[in-house]
Design a protein around this motif. Structure first.
Motif, PDB file in Angstrom:
ATOM      1  N   LEU A  55       5.585 -13.681   2.563  1.00 47.12           N
ATOM      2  CA  LEU A  55       4.906 -12.336   2.708  1.00 47.12           C
ATOM      3  C   LEU A  55       3.469 -13.527   2.393  1.00 47.12           C
ATOM      4  O   LEU A  55       2.027 -13.568   1.906  1.00 47.12           O
ATOM      5  CB  LEU A  55       4.941 -11.649   1.834  1.00 47.12           C
ATOM      6  N   HIS A  56       3.708 -14.952   1.050  1.00 42.24           N
ATOM      7  CA  HIS A  56       3.045 -15.060   0.337  1.00 42.24           C
ATOM      8  C   HIS A  56       1.738 -15.964   1.383  1.00 42.24           C
ATOM      9  O   HIS A  56       0.725 -16.282   0.675  1.00 42.24           O
ATOM     10  CB  HIS A  56       3.571 -16.668  -0.530  1.00 42.24           C
ATOM     11  N   ASP A  95      -7.024 -10.493  10.135  1.00 40.86           N
ATOM     12  CA  ASP A  95      -5.497 -11.302  10.753  1.00 40.86           C
ATOM     13  C   ASP A  95      -4.087 -11.446  10.255  1.00 40.86           C
ATOM     14  O   ASP A  95      -3.395 -11.441  10.664  1.00 40.86           O
ATOM     15  CB  ASP A  95      -5.885 -12.583  11.355  1.00 40.86           C
ATOM     16  N   SER A  96      -3.860 -10.639   8.803  1.00 43.77           N
ATOM     17  CA  SER A  96      -3.021 -11.028   8.063  1.00 43.77           C
ATOM     18  C   SER A  96      -2.136  -9.713   8.747  1.00 43.77           C
ATOM     19  O   SER A  96      -1.747  -9.577   8.793  1.00 43.77           O
ATOM     20  CB  SER A  96      -3.101 -10.781   6.769  1.00 43.77           C
ATOM     21  N   TYR A 120       7.137  -7.239  -1.783  1.00 45.31           N
ATOM     22  CA  TYR A 120       6.593  -6.193  -0.713  1.00 45.31           C
ATOM     23  C   TYR A 120       4.997  -6.058  -0.527  1.00 45.31           C
ATOM     24  O   TYR A 120       5.179  -4.477  -0.059  1.00 45.31           O
ATOM     25  CB  TYR A 120       7.113  -4.893  -1.756  1.00 45.31           C
ATOM     26  N   ALA A 121       4.408  -7.146  -0.660  1.00 44.89           N
ATOM     27  CA  ALA A 121       3.098  -6.651  -0.160  1.00 44.89           C
ATOM     28  C   ALA A 121       3.030  -6.303   0.869  1.00 44.89           C
ATOM     29  O   ALA A 121       3.548  -6.038   1.864  1.00 44.89           O
ATOM     30  CB  ALA A 121       1.905  -8.291  -0.547  1.00 44.89           C
ATOM     31  N   CYS A 122       1.895  -5.719   0.809  1.00 41.79           N
ATOM     32  CA  CYS A 122       0.803  -4.749   2.847  1.00 41.79           C
ATOM     33  C   CYS A 122      -0.254  -4.375   2.711  1.00 41.79           C
ATOM     34  O   CYS A 122      -0.919  -4.656   1.233  1.00 41.79           O
ATOM     35  CB  CYS A 122       2.239  -3.483   2.498  1.00 41.79           C
ATOM     36  N   ARG A 123      -0.424  -3.421   2.826  1.00 42.01           N
ATOM     37  CA  ARG A 123      -1.847  -2.723   3.550  1.00 42.01           C
ATOM     38  C   ARG A 123      -1.648  -1.565   3.209  1.00 42.01           C
ATOM     39  O   ARG A 123      -0.999  -0.736   3.596  1.00 42.01           O
ATOM     40  CB  ARG A 123      -2.288  -2.943   4.507  1.00 42.01           C
ATOM     41  N   GLY A 124      -2.537  -0.912   2.315  1.00 37.76           N
ATOM     42  CA  GLY A 124      -3.252   0.795   2.415  1.00 37.76           C
ATOM     43  C   GLY A 124      -3.368   1.107   1.140  1.00 37.76           C
ATOM     44  O   GLY A 124      -4.883   0.409   0.689  1.00 37.76           O
ATOM     45  N   ALA A 125      -4.298   2.333   0.747  1.00 44.16           N
ATOM     46  CA  ALA A 125      -5.211   2.589  -0.040  1.00 44.16           C
ATOM     47  C   ALA A 125      -4.272   2.042  -1.955  1.00 44.16           C
ATOM     48  O   ALA A 125      -3.284   2.575  -1.770  1.00 44.16           O
ATOM     49  CB  ALA A 125      -5.060   4.011  -0.116  1.00 44.16           C
ATOM     50  N   THR A 126      -5.058   1.773  -2.456  1.00 44.60           N
ATOM     51  CA  THR A 126      -5.035   1.327  -3.843  1.00 44.60           C
ATOM     52  C   THR A 126      -4.552   2.283  -4.618  1.00 44.60           C
ATOM     53  O   THR A 126      -3.310   1.734  -5.325  1.00 44.60           O
ATOM     54  CB  THR A 126      -5.796   0.387  -4.629  1.00 44.60           C
ATOM     55  N   LEU A 160       2.404 -19.804  -4.097  1.00 45.69           N
ATOM     56  CA  LEU A 160       4.024 -20.366  -3.848  1.00 45.69           C
ATOM     57  C   LEU A 160       4.332 -21.935  -3.825  1.00 45.69           C
ATOM     58  O   LEU A 160       3.210 -23.018  -2.993  1.00 45.69           O
ATOM     59  CB  LEU A 160       4.315 -19.861  -2.948  1.00 45.69           C
ATOM     60  N   MET A 161       5.031 -22.736  -4.522  1.00 45.78           N
ATOM     61  CA  MET A 161       4.727 -24.332  -4.617  1.00 45.78           C
ATOM     62  C   MET A 161       5.553 -24.536  -3.148  1.00 45.78           C
ATOM     63  O   MET A 161       6.032 -25.470  -2.750  1.00 45.78           O
ATOM     64  CB  MET A 161       4.999 -25.103  -5.776  1.00 45.78           C
TER      65      MET A 161
END
Length: 331
Positions: free
Chosen positions: A74-75, A134-135, A239-245, A87-88
């Motif tokens: 996800l990074h 496009d992520s 758990y990164a995702c798209r949505g309402a803040t 993230l290295m």
């Protein structure tokens, strides 16, 4: 909970980590907080280079390595300039998963929360950059569709078990007057959580005090700069995702009630300054959904390798119930 430390890793994993860092490891500074049984430490090599390294195997917890792999994947979809560690590198070895991040010189917020720290994190969340269209980040409704069904799961379990269920069977509606009185209303709220949470913003979706670092010593951090040198840094983006803040805001505030520093009646109060007026309807729905989720989870058997998880979920359920009652969402 006892975390693994550097000396507890297999020799083959240690050699690979030291090789990536660039020299023999001479110092370890373990992290505090969180639920993972794996190692989470800043490792410093003999040449002075360092990295924050997380390492876990299926032996500690069968799900944790997959969670680390998802975080690494996800990074790549996170926006640039995010207040998050870089993230290295990452690698898998046998059943081990290892991630390394650029070290952040900060500390988790002291608990109970100070209002200045809580407001700074809320402001940081509101300022997160919108992901590129496009992520590969999933939608929050997709990611949590099978999770935020707690009230419905309790009702279904109670219907199956009845009043003569075996000891330990999930479902305790019959024994809880508050639930018997309000379950129908809670289910109706929960059923609309996807509409309340759907959006195009970037969500962390696991925003607790132990996933926050404050990089300045003052009680009131300065405004976030949009980099890991700012005052608030958010870590652990599995758990990164798209949505309402508002999804992240309510989850954070619920955790602040559980940890102390935020009163239940202030979460949805127009005068508290924590949420905007136009966020309150969605926040009430999400508060009900989160409370149902934790209420259901606390009834399930302990998770191997994560002894502190179910007690935490029980405290979150209690905090959510207090918020729902104090705010008037449930009369």
């Amino acid at each position: 909970m006892t975390r693994l430390v550097w000396d507890g890793l297999p020799d083959a994993v240690r050699r690979r980590v030291a090789g990536r860092i660039g020299s023999e490891i001479v110092h370890e500074a373990p992290a505090v907080g969180g639920f993972s049984p794996g190692m989470a430490s800043v490792l410093t090599g003999a040449d002075g280079r360092s990295a924050f390294v997380k390492a876990v195997s299926a032996e500690q917890n069968s799900y944790s390595p997959e969670l680390y792999r998802r975080e690494a994947a996800l990074h790549a979809g996170l926006p640039r300039g995010l207040p998050a560690p870089t993230l290295m590198w990452s690698f898998d070895y046998e059943d081990w998963s290892v991630l390394a991040f650029a070290p952040v010189h900060g500390a988790v917020p002291p608990l109970p929360w100070k209002r200045a720290h809580l407001l700074a994190v809320l402001d940081t969340v509101r300022g997160l950059t919108t992901p590129d269209p496009d992520s590969p980040l999933p939608g929050v409704d997709e990611l949590f569709r099978e999770e935020l069904t707690g009230w419905r799961s309790l009702a279904a379990a109670e219907a199956v078990a009845g009043t003569h269920r075996p000891t330990g069977t999930p479902g305790f509606v019959a024994d809880d007057p508050w639930l018997r009185r309000h379950l129908d209303r809670l289910i109706r709220l929960e059923e609309s959580w996807e509409d309340a949470a759907r959006g195009h913003g970037l969500l962390h979706a696991d925003l607790r005090a132990d996933n926050v670092l404050l990089t300045e010593a003052e009680d009131r951090p300065s405004a976030v700069t949009g980099s890991s040198e700012g005052s608030v840094v958010l870590v652990d983006w599995a758990y990164a995702c798209r949505g309402a803040t508002v999804f992240d805001l309510v989850y954070l505030l619920l955790g602040a009630v559980e940890a102390g520093g935020c009163r239940p009646e202030d979460v949805l109060s127009a005068g508290s300054g924590l949420l905007r007026k136009d966020e309150h309807d969605a926040a009430a729905v999400l508060l009900a959904a989160f409370t149902g989720w934790f209420t259901w989870l606390k009834t399930l058997p302990p998770v191997p390798g994560l002894p502190a998880l179910r007690p935490f979920q029980a405290r979150m359920a209690a905090a959510g119930r207090s918020c729902l009652t104090a705010s008037g969402v449930i009369h």
